[in-house]
Enzyme design. Sequence first.
Site, mmCIF file in Angstrom:
data_model
loop_
_atom_site.group_PDB
_atom_site.id
_atom_site.type_symbol
_atom_site.label_atom_id
_atom_site.label_comp_id
_atom_site.label_asym_id
_atom_site.label_seq_id
_atom_site.Cartn_x
_atom_site.Cartn_y
_atom_site.Cartn_z
ATOM 1 N N CYS A 1 24.616 80.488 131.448
ATOM 2 C CA CYS A 1 24.891 81.742 130.861
ATOM 3 C C CYS A 1 23.889 82.736 131.468
ATOM 4 O O CYS A 1 24.099 82.770 132.817
ATOM 5 C CB CYS A 1 25.034 81.726 129.505
ATOM 6 S SG CYS A 1 25.939 83.347 128.956
ATOM 7 N N HIS B 1 28.373 77.039 127.381
ATOM 8 C CA HIS B 1 27.023 76.560 126.774
ATOM 9 C C HIS B 1 26.949 74.993 126.483
ATOM 10 O O HIS B 1 27.563 74.870 125.268
ATOM 11 C CB HIS B 1 26.659 77.320 125.576
ATOM 12 C CG HIS B 1 26.252 78.855 125.804
ATOM 13 N ND1 HIS B 1 25.010 79.183 125.713
ATOM 14 C CD2 HIS B 1 26.882 79.960 126.154
ATOM 15 C CE1 HIS B 1 24.746 80.470 126.167
ATOM 16 N NE2 HIS B 1 25.899 80.882 125.999
ATOM 17 N N GLU C 1 24.892 73.036 125.346
ATOM 18 C CA GLU C 1 23.933 72.856 124.101
ATOM 19 C C GLU C 1 24.476 73.283 122.996
ATOM 20 O O GLU C 1 24.197 72.826 121.811
ATOM 21 C CB GLU C 1 22.615 73.668 124.417
ATOM 22 C CG GLU C 1 22.372 75.261 123.895
ATOM 23 C CD GLU C 1 23.270 76.152 125.011
ATOM 24 O OE1 GLU C 1 23.638 75.434 125.876
ATOM 25 O OE2 GLU C 1 23.092 77.308 124.656
#
Lengths: 83, 225
Positions: free
Chosen positions: B87, B195, B197
């Site tokens: 990002c 993302h 994660e």
Amino acid sequence: MRFEVKIEVLPREGIANPEGSTIERTLPALGFETAGDVRVGKIIRLQVEADSADAARAIVEDMCDRFLSNPVIEDAIVEVLTT
Amino acid sequence: MSRHVGVIRFPGTNCEFDTIDAINELGGEAKVLWHGDSDPGDVDAIVIPGGFAHGDYLRCGAIARFSPIMDAVSTFARNGGPVLGICNGFQVLTEAGLLPGALQKNAGLKFLCRMEQIQFASTANVVGLGASVGDLLNIPINHFEGNYVCAKETLKQLEAENRIVFRYTDNPNGSIGDIAGISNKRGNVVGMMPHPERATSMLLGSNDGTSLLQSLLSTGRAPST
């Protein structure tokens, strides 16, 4: 000498400018039917010490190339305002 | 196996702990690297996480590239070290010249925070280990400036060199070529808007991000002790 400089940073021709196109689509709602090619950018003003207006412009253009604008998506128009 | 991962924190970064937790869950050892430090220490991989580095002032990532740690990231990347920008981290990598192109405002002028489906277009990179081209992943996006753009010649080059890592299956932001992530020529530097994660547990709606982080850990350099 100290020069006041204005830098216009605008999205490059051919790069989509969603802010500009949104404004362009909205203007007819107020009766402004003739506006086109609306592009939204930003203005940076600064003062710079230089020997001449040309030298001031050269310094600021270098700033634009290396930092103040992203040449991939933006054009910078440098205007030396005062001497 | 112990993989040491440095996760960079700039003023305004806000995804460093999610990233560290996700990596540690996989058996890695992640730590925060402060942007003002010029030495990343002994790390096998570096992640530049999401957020708003330096308030996104001027342009996203434009100020971050001047942080002392970025010189170390460039050297690390040049030496083949795995670097993943997520990002805002992707934006930082483009501004730092480690990846080509730029990320501009979403075509719809909306901040987008939602699950997106992306597809592996190349696995010849540090997040592609164990994956196949065509694999579909559900990974959330969370951005306002995720609309990838580059010169036509750059796009041709990215395609010719197999450097488009992910494409959106339903382009949410206007990115050229539906691009969600790219790599450098060598494949050791990857930038992506989604993302991974945040997709590491079914409690979060998807665990498709796990394999990407696992790949990053597995391709990490051996500790240089």
